[in-house]
Enzyme design. Structure first.
Site, PDB file in Angstrom:
ATOM      1  N   TRP A 111       0.591  -8.894  -3.263  1.00  0.00           N
ATOM      2  CA  TRP A 111       1.912  -8.241  -3.271  1.00  0.00           C
ATOM      3  C   TRP A 111       2.917  -9.032  -2.457  1.00  0.00           C
ATOM      4  O   TRP A 111       4.066  -9.187  -2.855  1.00  0.00           O
ATOM      5  CB  TRP A 111       1.807  -6.796  -2.779  1.00  0.00           C
ATOM      6  CG  TRP A 111       0.914  -5.965  -3.648  1.00  0.00           C
ATOM      7  CD1 TRP A 111      -0.242  -5.329  -3.286  1.00  0.00           C
ATOM      8  CD2 TRP A 111       1.076  -5.686  -5.055  1.00  0.00           C
ATOM      9  NE1 TRP A 111      -0.794  -4.687  -4.364  1.00  0.00           N
ATOM     10  CE2 TRP A 111      -0.010  -4.889  -5.461  1.00  0.00           C
ATOM     11  CE3 TRP A 111       2.035  -6.043  -6.010  1.00  0.00           C
ATOM     12  CZ2 TRP A 111      -0.169  -4.432  -6.776  1.00  0.00           C
ATOM     13  CZ3 TRP A 111       1.879  -5.590  -7.329  1.00  0.00           C
ATOM     14  CH2 TRP A 111       0.798  -4.797  -7.695  1.00  0.00           C
ATOM     15  N   ASP A 178       7.248  -3.806   3.003  1.00  0.00           N
ATOM     16  CA  ASP A 178       6.665  -3.102   1.864  1.00  0.00           C
ATOM     17  C   ASP A 178       5.589  -2.189   2.441  1.00  0.00           C
ATOM     18  O   ASP A 178       4.576  -2.662   2.949  1.00  0.00           O
ATOM     19  CB  ASP A 178       6.068  -4.132   0.889  1.00  0.00           C
ATOM     20  CG  ASP A 178       5.306  -3.492  -0.272  1.00  0.00           C
ATOM     21  OD1 ASP A 178       5.186  -2.253  -0.309  1.00  0.00           O
ATOM     22  OD2 ASP A 178       4.836  -4.258  -1.150  1.00  0.00           O
ATOM     23  N   LYS A 202       0.884   5.803  -4.128  1.00  0.00           N
ATOM     24  CA  LYS A 202      -0.303   5.614  -3.294  1.00  0.00           C
ATOM     25  C   LYS A 202      -0.473   6.770  -2.310  1.00  0.00           C
ATOM     26  O   LYS A 202      -1.538   7.308  -2.175  1.00  0.00           O
ATOM     27  CB  LYS A 202      -0.219   4.297  -2.514  1.00  0.00           C
ATOM     28  CG  LYS A 202       0.205   3.083  -3.343  1.00  0.00           C
ATOM     29  CD  LYS A 202      -0.924   2.439  -4.109  1.00  0.00           C
ATOM     30  CE  LYS A 202      -0.503   1.443  -5.167  1.00  0.00           C
ATOM     31  NZ  LYS A 202       0.326   0.343  -4.743  1.00  0.00           N
TER      32      LYS A 202
HETATM   33  C1  LIG Z   1       0.877  -0.977  -5.513  1.00  0.00           C
HETATM   34  C2  LIG Z   1       1.645  -1.887  -4.657  1.00  0.00           C
HETATM   35  C3  LIG Z   1       2.796  -2.552  -5.124  1.00  0.00           C
HETATM   36  C4  LIG Z   1       3.275  -2.451  -6.548  1.00  0.00           C
HETATM   37  O1  LIG Z   1       3.871  -1.236  -6.746  1.00  0.00           O
HETATM   38  P1  LIG Z   1       4.543  -0.873  -8.156  1.00  0.00           P
HETATM   39  O2  LIG Z   1       5.148   0.455  -7.840  1.00  0.00           O
HETATM   40  O3  LIG Z   1       3.439  -0.810  -9.154  1.00  0.00           O
HETATM   41  O4  LIG Z   1       5.540  -1.908  -8.491  1.00  0.00           O
HETATM   42  C5  LIG Z   1       3.493  -3.339  -4.231  1.00  0.00           C
HETATM   43  N1  LIG Z   1       3.091  -3.487  -2.948  1.00  0.00           N
HETATM   44  C6  LIG Z   1       1.982  -2.875  -2.479  1.00  0.00           C
HETATM   45  C7  LIG Z   1       1.601  -3.059  -1.045  1.00  0.00           C
HETATM   46  C8  LIG Z   1       1.229  -2.052  -3.310  1.00  0.00           C
HETATM   47  O5  LIG Z   1       0.138  -1.438  -2.837  1.00  0.00           O
END
Ligand SMILES: *Cc1c(COP(=O)(O)O)cnc(C)c1O
Length: 368
Positions: A111, A178, A202
């Site tokens: 990511w 993030d 999540k």
């Molecule tokens: C799942 C995830 C993403 C991607 O998220 P989307 O909503 O599918 O674009 C980005 N960063 C992290 C840390 C993630 O766990």
């Protein structure tokens, strides 16, 4: 309304949901959302078929934002937004809105790398440090953030590799994080960040909504033209209603936020996260069959616990997977880039769920 919707899950076997995302939600949340999808607050309409500008939807959005701010103790001067596009769209919105000359990224996995790749389209992008040499199984240490960068970007929890930065770091330049997979799992000092974002699927809601916490005064400093929908100021001005927001996922987020509050807030979420992670890592470290892929306890994620079969038991991997599936474990297959197993222990996953997995690992150990 005729009760034709009173659906109960048909499976007889209890499932223990360790999915990485979308992932387990509290039962109360799913009940409230499914009720609202049949009829929203006595309106005779489903939440799915109502205008986002309806008088009874605005309070949903307002309350979700207010609870977001309350639970994370967000200071004045920050906006909370609910957007579409996932964390992946933020990877490009961040440089669009913040990168004038130079950006700095900490590369802790897939990511982080994807976020960094987008920044490269906008200007000079520095990789401050990386843990690629050991399949991202640790958080790099001892790096320096360039003081002339427009911002420094980190991924606090690396969902795929099971590493986590559990402290709010100090940064000489605006810090952007993030937090897709660890938001609401611990108290955070929001004042240390310029922006925090993530996909909600999540630890906050169903899929379909992205959250953004952004410090207002840092926006509007880049010289480029930003497309309307990709400009955070559009969504601040429009109160997350510039275009049609994902109404049901926002309602789902509100229910989760209420559940977090009723369950003791983020401090209690952290206590539970530590309890669950300690129990599962404890078993992995003790059990002769398994080994954690992240060895430094400081770097071990409390949200995504990755483990593999020890070398001498490698051939038992498929057998353990079948055994665990038979016992009702769901979503424990590791990401294809790491292999082995991953149990995601987000807020809705209980210590009982974790103990069921531990019992399963112990029973399998006895068989070998
Ligand atoms: C799942 C995830 C993403 C991607 O998220 P989307 O909503 O599918 O674009 C980005 N960063 C992290 C840390 C993630 O766990």
């Amino acid at each position: 309304m005729k009760n034709i919707y009173n659906h109960k899950r048909t499976t007889k076997m209890k499932k223990y949901n360790f999915n990485a995302g979308p992932s387990k939600l509290p039962a109360e949340v799913m009940k409230a959302v499914s009720d609202a999808c049949i009829e929203f607050e006595g309106s005779g309409l489903s939440l799915m078929e109502m205008s986002h500008r309806a008088k009874n939807f605005q309070p949903v959005l307002d309350e979700a934002i207010a609870l977001f701010k309350e639970l994370l103790n967000i200071p004045e001067g920050y906006s909370v937004l609910f957007l579409g596009g996932g964390a992946s769209l933020e990877f490009c919105m961040v440089p669009y809105n913040f990168l004038e000359k130079k950006a700095a990224y900490l590369n802790t996995g897939v990511w982080a790398k994807k976020a960094m790749a987008e920044a490269k389209n906008f200007g000079e992008t520095i990789e401050v440090a990386t843990s690629a040499d050991k399949t991202f199984s640790y958080i790099p240490k001892g790096w320096t953030i360039p003081a002339d960068a427009d911002y420094f970007h980190i991924t606090t929890n690396n969902t795929i590799y099971g590493t986590e930065i559990k402290k709010d770091i100090d940064s000489p330049v605006p810090l952007i994080a993030d937090m897709s997979s660890d938001i609401f799992s611990r108290p955070i000092d929001v004042s240390k960040y310029a922006m925090i974002y993530g996909g909600a699927q999540k630890n906050l809601s169903m899929a379909g909504v992205t959250f953004v916490i952004v410090k207002d005064e840092l926006l509007g400093k880049v010289s480029r033209t930003i497309p309307t929908m990709l400009d955070y100021r559009t969504h601040i001005k429009g109160g997350s209603m510039f275009n049609t927001p994902p109404t049901v996922p926002i309602y789902c987020a509100l229910q989760t936020l209420k559940w977090i509050k009723a369950n003791g807030g983020v401090a209690e979420m952290e206590r539970r996260a530590i309890e669950k992670a300690d129990a599962l890592y404890g078993e992995i470290d003790r059990n002769k069959l398994f080994r954690a892929t992240v060895s430094d306890p400081e770097d071990r994620s409390r949200m995504n616990i990755c483990f593999v079969m020890n070398e001498e038991y490698k051939e038992l991997e498929a057998e353990f997977m079948a055994f665990a599936t038979e016992k009702g474990m769901v979503g424990i297959k590791g990401h294809r880039s790491v292999g082995g197993f991953r149990a995601s222990t987000y807020n809705a996953v209980t210590i009982e769920d974790v103990n069921a997995l531990i019992a399963c690992m112990q029973e399998f150990e006895k068989m070998h």
